[in-house]
Scaffold this motif. Structure first.
Motif, short mmCIF file in Angstrom:
data_model
loop_
_atom_site.label_atom_id
_atom_site.label_comp_id
_atom_site.label_asym_id
_atom_site.label_seq_id
_atom_site.Cartn_x
_atom_site.Cartn_y
_atom_site.Cartn_z
N GLY A 260 0.78 -1.24 0.00
CA GLY A 260 0.00 0.00 0.00
C GLY A 260 0.81 1.28 0.00
O GLY A 260 0.24 2.37 0.16
N GLY A 261 2.11 1.19 -0.17
CA GLY A 261 2.94 2.39 -0.17
C GLY A 261 3.13 2.99 -1.55
O GLY A 261 2.81 2.37 -2.57
N THR A 262 3.66 4.21 -1.58
CA THR A 262 3.94 4.92 -2.83
C THR A 262 5.26 5.65 -2.69
O THR A 262 5.52 6.29 -1.67
N GLY A 263 6.10 5.57 -3.74
CA GLY A 263 7.36 6.31 -3.72
C GLY A 263 7.12 7.81 -3.86
O GLY A 263 7.44 8.59 -2.98
N ILE A 264 6.56 8.21 -5.00
CA ILE A 264 6.20 9.62 -5.23
C ILE A 264 4.74 9.66 -5.67
O ILE A 264 4.35 8.99 -6.63
N TYR A 265 3.93 10.44 -4.99
CA TYR A 265 2.51 10.60 -5.31
C TYR A 265 2.28 12.05 -5.70
O TYR A 265 2.49 12.95 -4.90
N ILE A 266 1.84 12.26 -6.95
CA ILE A 266 1.66 13.62 -7.47
C ILE A 266 0.17 13.94 -7.56
O ILE A 266 -0.55 13.38 -8.38
N ARG A 267 -0.28 14.83 -6.70
CA ARG A 267 -1.69 15.19 -6.62
C ARG A 267 -1.85 16.62 -7.13
O ARG A 267 -2.01 17.55 -6.37
N ALA A 268 -1.75 16.76 -8.44
CA ALA A 268 -1.91 18.08 -9.05
C ALA A 268 -2.72 17.91 -10.32
O ALA A 268 -2.22 18.13 -11.41
N PRO A 269 -3.96 17.46 -10.20
CA PRO A 269 -4.72 17.11 -11.40
C PRO A 269 -4.86 18.28 -12.38
O PRO A 269 -5.21 19.38 -12.00
N GLY A 270 -4.50 17.98 -13.64
CA GLY A 270 -4.70 18.95 -14.70
C GLY A 270 -3.57 19.92 -14.94
O GLY A 270 -3.53 20.61 -15.95
N PHE A 271 -2.60 20.00 -14.00
CA PHE A 271 -1.54 20.99 -14.18
C PHE A 271 -0.32 20.58 -13.37
O PHE A 271 0.00 21.18 -12.36
N THR A 272 0.35 19.56 -13.82
CA THR A 272 1.37 18.90 -13.01
C THR A 272 2.74 19.58 -13.12
O THR A 272 3.30 20.04 -12.14
N GLN A 273 3.29 19.56 -14.33
CA GLN A 273 4.60 20.17 -14.59
C GLN A 273 5.67 19.69 -13.59
O GLN A 273 6.33 20.47 -12.92
N THR A 274 5.78 18.37 -13.48
CA THR A 274 6.72 17.76 -12.56
C THR A 274 7.75 16.95 -13.33
O THR A 274 7.41 16.24 -14.27
N ARG A 275 9.02 17.05 -12.90
CA ARG A 275 10.11 16.31 -13.54
C ARG A 275 10.75 15.37 -12.53
O ARG A 275 11.11 15.80 -11.43
N ILE A 276 10.87 14.10 -12.92
CA ILE A 276 11.50 13.08 -12.09
C ILE A 276 12.66 12.50 -12.89
O ILE A 276 12.45 11.86 -13.91
N LEU A 277 13.88 12.73 -12.41
CA LEU A 277 15.08 12.43 -13.18
C LEU A 277 16.06 11.59 -12.37
O LEU A 277 16.35 11.91 -11.21
N ASN A 278 16.58 10.52 -12.97
CA ASN A 278 17.67 9.74 -12.35
C ASN A 278 17.33 9.27 -10.94
O ASN A 278 18.18 9.33 -10.04
N CYS A 279 16.10 8.83 -10.74
CA CYS A 279 15.68 8.37 -9.42
C CYS A 279 15.63 6.84 -9.36
O CYS A 279 15.70 6.16 -10.38
N TYR A 280 15.52 6.32 -8.15
CA TYR A 280 15.54 4.88 -7.91
C TYR A 280 14.31 4.51 -7.07
O TYR A 280 14.21 4.92 -5.91
N PHE A 281 13.40 3.76 -7.70
CA PHE A 281 12.18 3.35 -7.02
C PHE A 281 12.32 1.86 -6.67
O PHE A 281 12.25 1.00 -7.54
N ASP A 282 12.49 1.61 -5.39
CA ASP A 282 12.90 0.31 -4.87
C ASP A 282 11.67 -0.38 -4.26
O ASP A 282 11.36 -0.19 -3.09
N PHE A 283 10.95 -1.17 -5.09
CA PHE A 283 9.73 -1.86 -4.69
C PHE A 283 8.56 -0.90 -4.41
O PHE A 283 7.53 -1.31 -3.87
N THR A 284 8.70 0.36 -4.75
CA THR A 284 7.63 1.33 -4.57
C THR A 284 7.68 2.32 -5.72
O THR A 284 8.76 2.79 -6.10
N GLY A 285 6.52 2.63 -6.33
CA GLY A 285 6.53 3.36 -7.59
C GLY A 285 5.96 4.76 -7.52
O GLY A 285 6.03 5.45 -6.50
N ILE A 286 5.36 5.18 -8.65
CA ILE A 286 4.85 6.55 -8.82
C ILE A 286 3.35 6.49 -9.10
O ILE A 286 2.89 5.67 -9.88
N ILE A 287 2.60 7.40 -8.47
CA ILE A 287 1.20 7.63 -8.81
C ILE A 287 1.06 9.09 -9.21
O ILE A 287 1.55 9.97 -8.50
N VAL A 288 0.41 9.33 -10.34
CA VAL A 288 0.21 10.71 -10.80
C VAL A 288 -1.23 10.87 -11.26
O VAL A 288 -1.76 10.03 -11.97
#
Length: 443
Positions: A260-288
């Motif tokens: 039930g965990g999340t590495g990075i959770y992006i809660r900006a519906p409709g206008f995100t403008q987020t950059r994720i670069l050279n990261c390491y997600f170790d058994f936990t991912g991204i929700i956008v």
């Protein structure tokens, strides 16, 4: 005797001249200026962490704000404190209430080099260090928190930065929080770097993992940066609600996705403008959620970690998920997934999921190429297993490679992510097709 007389006369002349020279070249003592480095031990703080040091630390912080440079400011209303320091002297200090910077605001200050631990009666809804100006007209600017270990003692959070400008959190170790390791709310350009954040101190494989709670870094604002940070335990590594934030070199091995965990959770519906670069997600991912201008590249996803695109209003636009590595356990987990439980995606534009390499997971893409051979009049290439969006092909390029005969042929159908070409005469031929789910239309 004559020679001795001359030597005596010479010494007498020197005795007359030297006082005159001393008077001519003497330097008038300058007015003493107090040091801008405030050592908390000198204020009575207990570096052993045995007794409460709250009042001593508060007084040191208060005094650091009392000598701003005359006629020198940062932003309007922000007094220049001249590089003042609150030096923790390498001690461990117990505090029973948040260390708040004065309401007057100010800038060009550093608090550094020691450890803070919450007492057993510390408020559970506060943070050990709080930057919260009295008003937006007197904010904090260029405040640096550096080389600090923070133990929240499961009594609230670590650091809170609210409505502040150009704050730096550098080389900090934040643990045992229940709310946020770091809260960034409003303001502009908070930089978090070279830091370690975890609710429970471990190196993975923690039997308590299913019970991890709290958020490592909670960002509610724009234009912030997190660089070279490890989040080793929390329910959510980084929670984001804002635009133009960037994350580089972040390693998330907080609560696993399967728990039930999340590495990075992006809660900006409709206008995100987020950059994720050279990261390491170790058994936990991204929700956008409903991403608009969202970029993930050169990152590594281990242990079936994946990217989930969640539809709230059916919008996904300007998304690049490219040049990443995914590694799993061969159970068929898709590297990019769609959650359309609330609403199907309807506004799909400029979405590129491509050039990702996959081992032990299922590849998903918005661009695909395939071939099919047949001896007849119909050729079909099925892209349904690889294309991200169901029943969506916006652009097709194909070649029908036949032998001596060259029949008339036409693109007959692209439904259900299958490309079908039909000829007017039976022939042995190979169909080569390239498809794109989000072709850009130029007018």
């Amino acid at each position: 005797m004559q020679r001795l007389s001359l030597i005596k006369a010479s010494h007498l002349n020197q005795n007359r001249v030297l006082p005159q020279l001393h008077s001519a070249f003497s330097i008038t003592p300058s007015v003493q200026i107090a040091s801008r480095v405030h050592h908390v031990i000198e204020y009575g703080a207990d570096p052993t962490g045995t007794s409460d040091s709250t009042e001593a630390l508060e007084q040191a912080i208060h005094d650091a704000f009392q000598s701003p440079l005359e006629d020198s400011h940062l932003m309007e209303g922000v007094s220049d404190l001249g590089g003042a320091e609150v030096h923790l002297d390498g001690g461990t200090y117990k505090i029973s209430r948040p260390l708040r910077l004065p309401d007057s605001g100010g800038g060009n200050l550093m608090i550094h080099s020691g450890s803070l631990c919450a007492s057993g009666d510390f408020p559970t809804d506060r943070h050990l260090i709080e930057l919260r100006p009295r008003s937006t007209s007197s904010p904090f600017e260029d405040i640096t928190l550096k080389d600090i270990m923070i133990n929240s003692n499961f009594r609230g959070g670590g650091i809170s930065v609210v409505d502040s400008l150009r704050t730096t959190i550098d080389n900090c170790y934040i643990s045992h929080f229940t709310t946020n390791g770091i809260l960034i709310q409003g303001g502009h350009e908070t930089y978090v770097r070279n830091s370690f954040i975890g609710q429970h101190i471990n190196v993975g494989g923690d039997r308590r993992e299913k019970d991890f709670s709290g958020i490592g870094i909670n960002i509610v604002g724009n234009d912030n940066s997190v660089t070279d940070v490890v989040i080793f335990s929390a329910s959510v590594g980084i929670m984001v609600a804002g635009q133009a934030n960037v994350f580089t070199g972040v390693h998330c091995y907080n609560k696993a996705t399967m728990l039930g965990g999340t590495g990075i959770y992006i809660r900006a519906p409709g206008f995100t403008q987020t950059r994720i670069l050279n990261c390491y997600f170790d058994f936990t991912g991204i929700i956008v959620e409903d991403p608009v201008q969202f970029h993930v590249t050169n990152s590594f996803f281990l242990g079936n970690a994946f990217i989930l695109i969640k539809s709230l209003n059916g919008v996904v636009s300007g998304v690049n998920i490219v040049d990443n590595m995914f590694s799993g356990d061969y159970t068929g987990v898709r590297i990019v997934q769609l959650d359309e439980s609330k609403r199907a995606f309807r506004d799909i534009d400029q979405v590129v999921v491509d050039r990702n390499n996959v081992r032990g997971m299922t590849l998903k893409s918005t661009v695909a190429r395939g071939t099919a051979w047949s001896n007849g009049t119909i050729w079909t290439v099925d892209f349904s297993k690889v294309l991200l969006f169901p029943n969506l092909i916006k652009n097709v390029q194909y070649t029908l490679h036949a032998g001596a005969l060259f029949p008339n042929h036409v693109l007959r159908n692209v439904s259900r992510n299958r490309v079908t070409v039909e000829s007017d005469a039976a022939v042995s031929a190979t169909l080569h097709a390239s498809v794109d789910q989000t072709m850009i239309s130029y007018v």
